[in-house]
Design a protein around this motif. Structure first.
Motif, PDB file in Angstrom:
ATOM      1  N   LYS A  98      34.804  36.265  48.640  1.00 46.19           N
ATOM      2  CA  LYS A  98      35.832  37.200  48.570  1.00 46.19           C
ATOM      3  C   LYS A  98      34.887  37.729  47.719  1.00 46.19           C
ATOM      4  O   LYS A  98      35.352  37.474  47.066  1.00 46.19           O
ATOM      5  N   VAL A  99      35.476  39.389  47.908  1.00 47.66           N
ATOM      6  CA  VAL A  99      36.033  40.477  46.842  1.00 47.66           C
ATOM      7  C   VAL A  99      36.577  41.342  46.610  1.00 47.66           C
ATOM      8  O   VAL A  99      37.335  42.032  47.940  1.00 47.66           O
ATOM      9  N   LEU A 100      37.513  41.774  45.359  1.00 42.81           N
ATOM     10  CA  LEU A 100      38.687  42.752  45.518  1.00 42.81           C
ATOM     11  C   LEU A 100      38.161  43.438  44.786  1.00 42.81           C
ATOM     12  O   LEU A 100      37.628  44.049  43.533  1.00 42.81           O
ATOM     13  N   VAL A 101      38.687  44.793  45.201  1.00 42.43           N
ATOM     14  CA  VAL A 101      38.225  46.230  44.209  1.00 42.43           C
ATOM     15  C   VAL A 101      39.825  46.896  44.361  1.00 42.43           C
ATOM     16  O   VAL A 101      40.922  46.651  45.101  1.00 42.43           O
ATOM     17  N   HIS A 102      40.424  47.091  42.722  1.00 41.27           N
ATOM     18  CA  HIS A 102      41.667  47.490  42.572  1.00 41.27           C
ATOM     19  C   HIS A 102      41.121  48.886  42.288  1.00 41.27           C
ATOM     20  O   HIS A 102      40.650  49.248  41.904  1.00 41.27           O
ATOM     21  N   GLY A 103      42.691  50.657  42.462  1.00 47.06           N
ATOM     22  CA  GLY A 103      42.827  50.871  42.503  1.00 47.06           C
ATOM     23  C   GLY A 103      44.019  51.219  40.799  1.00 47.06           C
ATOM     24  O   GLY A 103      43.756  50.102  40.644  1.00 47.06           O
ATOM     25  N   GLY A 104      44.372  52.383  40.721  1.00 46.65           N
ATOM     26  CA  GLY A 104      45.623  52.492  39.716  1.00 46.65           C
ATOM     27  C   GLY A 104      45.814  53.847  39.580  1.00 46.65           C
ATOM     28  O   GLY A 104      46.305  53.987  38.411  1.00 46.65           O
TER      29      GLY A 104
END
Length: 261
Positions: free
Chosen positions: A37-43
């Motif tokens: 799995k890979v996580l990409v986050h905004g903010g």
């Protein structure tokens, strides 16, 4: 016959990043996803709040942030610093061996400064290349990459890059090696016919319906780049794309929006 191993790419954004209880639950759900799995986050909301606190006026066009030099300092500090490291620490607490990255780290995501004929977006990057070989090495070593919305141009310049686009480009690159499911998670149960009515979930979104709703202004702002990225991803090898609340990660019966060409 498809012998590719499955991988799940998840992008998290919206109000969940700013809600500590909701974020904790999401990271617990994410940690339980089986396999790679890979996580990409905004903010973006946190960046806007910080910018306003130092009297910078955020400017958005079609869901994309105009990024001058002062705003770039804010987004790098918030995205690559505070949010990224907080998420990594919480994932480690969930026995998920996460490692935080910007696109500059290991030259993982190279972009070029956007050149628009009429709009000066400032230090905004459009993704040109993903270092798929290094990404595969990290993932195969048991690392869970956590990407913030910062890339670079390989000339020393950091660039603010739409997190939905980063998730899409990573998913496309990984689709050469893995069978990719891309999940866009936020505080809503899916793409809505009526933004004020959470029960109006569009269960299947295709290009024809998207064009119709966009023309009617029923879909606007940040949902436009998100859906543009979805259709681009499907056309370039990503197997499956879903948009909705993070409950869908652990409960397949949760109502959400599936994207189809």
């Amino acid at each position: 016959m498809n012998n590719k191993k499955p991988i799940t790419v998840v992008k998290i954004g919206g109000n969940i990043i700013d809600d500590s209880i909701e974020l904790k639950q999401f990271l617990s759900d994410f940690s339980k996803i089986e396999g790679h799995k890979v996580l990409v986050h905004g903010g973006g909301k946190s960046a806007t709040k910080m910018a306003k606190s130092i009297d910078l006026v955020p400017e958005m066009i079609d869901g994309r942030r105009i990024t001058d030099a002062a705003m770039l300092e804010v987004v790098v500090m918030i995205y690559a610093g505070q949010i990224n490291k907080d998420i990594v620490a919480q994932l480690q607490a969930n026995d998920c061996n996460a490692m935080g990255f910007s696109g500059a780290d290991g030259n993982l995501i190279q972009s070029e400064k956007r050149n628009h004929p009429t709009i000066n977006y400032g230090f905004v990057g459009d993704v040109q290349k993903v270092n798929t070989a290094l990404l595969e090495t990290l993932i195969s070593s048991g690392i869970v990459p956590v990407f913030c919305a910062i890339t670079h141009d390989k000339k020393g310049q950091l660039l603010n890059t739409n997190a939905d686009t980063i998730a899409s480009e990573l998913a496309i690159a990984l689709s050469a090696i893995f069978e990719v499911t891309l999940n866009y998670c936020f505080e809503k149960p899916g793409v809505l016919y009526d933004a004020e009515d959470d029960s109006s979930v569009i269960k299947i979104m295709n290009q024809e319906l998207y064009a119709k709703l966009k023309a009617e202004k029923a879909i606007h702002s940040g949902m436009i780049p998100k859906l543009d990225n979805c259709f681009n991803s499907l056309s370039k090898g990503v197997q499956k794309i879903q948009i909705g609340h993070h409950n869908m990660l652990q409960n397949t019966d949760t109502i959400h929006t599936s994207i189809e060409l």
